[in-house]
Design a protein around this motif. Structure first.
Motif, PDB file in Angstrom:
ATOM      1  N   ARG A  23       0.709  -1.256  -0.158  1.00  0.00           N
ATOM      2  CA  ARG A  23       0.014  -0.101   0.058  1.00  0.00           C
ATOM      3  C   ARG A  23       0.957   1.156   0.002  1.00  0.00           C
ATOM      4  NH1 ARG A  23      -5.223  -1.198  -0.046  1.00  0.00           N
ATOM      5  NH2 ARG A  23      -5.983  -3.261   1.082  1.00  0.00           N
ATOM      6  N   ARG A  24       2.218   1.229   0.648  1.00  0.00           N
ATOM      7  CA  ARG A  24       3.003   2.289   0.751  1.00  0.00           C
ATOM      8  C   ARG A  24       3.572   2.489  -0.673  1.00  0.00           C
ATOM      9  NH1 ARG A  24       4.476   0.513   5.893  1.00  0.00           N
ATOM     10  NH2 ARG A  24       6.382  -0.331   4.902  1.00  0.00           N
ATOM     11  N   ALA A  25       3.865   1.441  -1.312  1.00  0.00           N
ATOM     12  CA  ALA A  25       4.529   1.433  -2.582  1.00  0.00           C
ATOM     13  C   ALA A  25       3.557   1.911  -3.707  1.00  0.00           C
ATOM     14  CB  ALA A  25       5.100  -0.060  -2.966  1.00  0.00           C
ATOM     15  N   ILE A  26       2.324   1.583  -3.921  1.00  0.00           N
ATOM     16  CA  ILE A  26       1.589   2.072  -4.747  1.00  0.00           C
ATOM     17  C   ILE A  26       0.910   3.420  -4.372  1.00  0.00           C
ATOM     18  CG2 ILE A  26       1.253  -0.341  -5.582  1.00  0.00           C
ATOM     19  CD1 ILE A  26      -1.508  -0.428  -4.223  1.00  0.00           C
ATOM     20  N   VAL A  27       1.141   3.761  -3.499  1.00  0.00           N
ATOM     21  CA  VAL A  27       0.447   5.009  -2.996  1.00  0.00           C
ATOM     22  C   VAL A  27      -0.856   5.424  -3.153  1.00  0.00           C
ATOM     23  CG1 VAL A  27       0.683   7.639  -3.661  1.00  0.00           C
ATOM     24  CG2 VAL A  27       2.814   6.248  -3.836  1.00  0.00           C
ATOM     25  N   PHE A  28      -1.519   4.926  -4.321  1.00  0.00           N
ATOM     26  CA  PHE A  28      -3.125   5.133  -4.449  1.00  0.00           C
ATOM     27  C   PHE A  28      -3.750   3.874  -4.071  1.00  0.00           C
ATOM     28  CE2 PHE A  28      -1.164   8.067  -7.497  1.00  0.00           C
ATOM     29  CZ  PHE A  28      -1.622   9.227  -7.097  1.00  0.00           C
ATOM     30  N   HIS A  29      -5.072   3.970  -3.849  1.00  0.00           N
ATOM     31  CA  HIS A  29      -6.042   2.851  -3.298  1.00  0.00           C
ATOM     32  C   HIS A  29      -6.072   2.338  -4.508  1.00  0.00           C
ATOM     33  CE1 HIS A  29      -9.460   0.496  -2.145  1.00  0.00           C
ATOM     34  NE2 HIS A  29      -8.807   0.666  -1.042  1.00  0.00           N
ATOM     35  N   PRO A  30      -5.920   0.927  -4.495  1.00  0.00           N
ATOM     36  CA  PRO A  30      -6.175   0.210  -5.907  1.00  0.00           C
ATOM     37  C   PRO A  30      -7.456   0.475  -6.499  1.00  0.00           C
ATOM     38  CG  PRO A  30      -5.295  -1.420  -3.854  1.00  0.00           C
ATOM     39  CD  PRO A  30      -5.919   0.095  -3.434  1.00  0.00           C
ATOM     40  N   MET A  31      -8.661   0.651  -6.002  1.00  0.00           N
ATOM     41  CA  MET A  31      -9.752   0.680  -6.709  1.00  0.00           C
ATOM     42  C   MET A  31      -9.818   2.331  -7.291  1.00  0.00           C
ATOM     43  SD  MET A  31     -11.420  -2.048  -6.810  1.00  0.00           S
ATOM     44  CE  MET A  31     -12.740  -1.394  -7.292  1.00  0.00           C
ATOM     45  N   SER A  32      -9.027   3.109  -6.853  1.00  0.00           N
ATOM     46  CA  SER A  32      -8.776   4.583  -7.426  1.00  0.00           C
ATOM     47  C   SER A  32      -8.070   4.249  -8.674  1.00  0.00           C
ATOM     48  CB  SER A  32      -8.001   5.516  -6.662  1.00  0.00           C
ATOM     49  OG  SER A  32      -8.737   5.672  -5.370  1.00  0.00           O
ATOM     50  N   ILE A  33      -7.057   3.416  -8.570  1.00  0.00           N
ATOM     51  CA  ILE A  33      -6.317   3.002  -9.967  1.00  0.00           C
ATOM     52  C   ILE A  33      -7.121   2.349 -10.915  1.00  0.00           C
ATOM     53  CG2 ILE A  33      -4.359   1.551 -10.847  1.00  0.00           C
ATOM     54  CD1 ILE A  33      -3.199   1.930  -8.067  1.00  0.00           C
ATOM     55  N   SER A  34      -8.119   1.725 -10.478  1.00  0.00           N
ATOM     56  CA  SER A  34      -9.178   0.975 -11.402  1.00  0.00           C
ATOM     57  C   SER A  34      -9.984   1.988 -12.042  1.00  0.00           C
ATOM     58  CB  SER A  34      -9.849  -0.123 -10.694  1.00  0.00           C
ATOM     59  OG  SER A  34     -10.747  -0.741 -11.561  1.00  0.00           O
ATOM     60  N   ALA A  35     -10.583   2.915 -11.210  1.00  0.00           N
ATOM     61  CA  ALA A  35     -11.260   3.894 -11.594  1.00  0.00           C
ATOM     62  C   ALA A  35     -10.695   4.830 -12.749  1.00  0.00           C
ATOM     63  CB  ALA A  35     -11.846   4.805 -10.737  1.00  0.00           C
ATOM     64  N   PHE A  36      -9.642   5.320 -12.272  1.00  0.00           N
ATOM     65  CA  PHE A  36      -8.565   5.815 -13.576  1.00  0.00           C
ATOM     66  C   PHE A  36      -8.697   5.126 -14.739  1.00  0.00           C
ATOM     67  CE2 PHE A  36      -4.346   6.739 -15.354  1.00  0.00           C
ATOM     68  CZ  PHE A  36      -4.712   8.002 -15.708  1.00  0.00           C
ATOM     69  N   GLY A  37      -8.404   3.901 -14.638  1.00  0.00           N
ATOM     70  CA  GLY A  37      -8.472   2.888 -16.093  1.00  0.00           C
ATOM     71  C   GLY A  37      -9.558   3.118 -16.576  1.00  0.00           C
ATOM     72  N   LEU A  38     -10.769   3.057 -16.041  1.00  0.00           N
ATOM     73  CA  LEU A  38     -12.123   3.068 -16.675  1.00  0.00           C
ATOM     74  C   LEU A  38     -12.198   4.537 -17.343  1.00  0.00           C
ATOM     75  CD1 LEU A  38     -14.569   1.473 -17.186  1.00  0.00           C
ATOM     76  CD2 LEU A  38     -15.442   2.446 -15.028  1.00  0.00           C
ATOM     77  N   PHE A  39     -11.493   5.305 -16.554  1.00  0.00           N
ATOM     78  CA  PHE A  39     -11.690   6.665 -17.332  1.00  0.00           C
ATOM     79  C   PHE A  39     -11.055   6.890 -18.514  1.00  0.00           C
ATOM     80  CE2 PHE A  39     -10.008  11.145 -17.591  1.00  0.00           C
ATOM     81  CZ  PHE A  39     -11.177  11.787 -17.814  1.00  0.00           C
ATOM     82  N   ILE A  40      -9.848   6.298 -18.391  1.00  0.00           N
ATOM     83  CA  ILE A  40      -8.870   6.440 -19.659  1.00  0.00           C
ATOM     84  C   ILE A  40      -9.408   5.656 -20.717  1.00  0.00           C
ATOM     85  CG2 ILE A  40      -6.463   5.644 -20.641  1.00  0.00           C
ATOM     86  CD1 ILE A  40      -6.329   8.189 -18.809  1.00  0.00           C
ATOM     87  N   ALA A  41     -10.086   4.473 -20.451  1.00  0.00           N
ATOM     88  CA  ALA A  41     -10.659   3.606 -21.505  1.00  0.00           C
ATOM     89  C   ALA A  41     -11.947   4.317 -22.143  1.00  0.00           C
ATOM     90  CB  ALA A  41     -10.984   2.021 -20.824  1.00  0.00           C
ATOM     91  N   VAL A  42     -12.717   5.085 -21.544  1.00  0.00           N
ATOM     92  CA  VAL A  42     -13.890   5.601 -21.719  1.00  0.00           C
ATOM     93  C   VAL A  42     -13.234   7.004 -22.662  1.00  0.00           C
ATOM     94  CG1 VAL A  42     -15.953   7.126 -21.408  1.00  0.00           C
ATOM     95  CG2 VAL A  42     -15.585   4.814 -20.042  1.00  0.00           C
TER      96      VAL A  42
END
Length: 139
Positions: free
Chosen positions: A59-78
């Protein structure tokens, strides 16, 4: 499975796996691979790192919450589908942009942007599941 050898090797192995996942992501247009497979490799790297060093370290290494990363990916895909709508074409019709950077032709495409979005969705969702399972197991 927290041996000294595994704890020592895991960060290097995880870094190598994430590098390989980016390679698989970027070569996915012409050969087997792409965002989904690259995302699975990266999430596996995070899971291995979590098993070796603990969930808090991941969790310290990835900085962001994993579901936030997932939401960002969905935004990029759309976002990858919007240029086709602006050009009055069917949603997700491929668009290409080519420009010259120094002496190299650089081709950017909406399918590549979509693959990057899928990569982040898969990394975020699978990492979230893996970290939740690892947290529950350590309790």
């Amino acid at each position: 499975m927290r041996t000294i050898i595994f704890r020592t090797i895991a960060p290097y192995l995880a870094a190598l796996m994430i590098l390989f996942s980016v390679f698989v992501l970027l070569r996915g247009h012409n050969e087997p691979g792409g965002g989904f497979i690259g995302g699975l490799i990266a999430a596996s790297a995070l899971a291995i790192f979590g098993i070796a060093c603990g969930v808090a370290s991941v969790r310290r290494a990835i900085v962001f919450h994993p579901m936030s990363i997932s939401a960002f990916g969905l935004f990029i895909a759309v976002l990858a589908g919007l240029p086709s709508l602006l050009l009055k074409q069917s949603f997700m019709t491929s668009q290409w942009l080519s420009f010259r950077f120094f002496d190299v032709n650089v081709d950017l495409s909406t399918p590549m942007l979509f693959d990057i979005g899928v990569y982040f969705v898969v990394v975020g969702s699978i990492a979230s599941i893996a970290l939740a399972l690892e947290e529950r197991e350590s309790d």
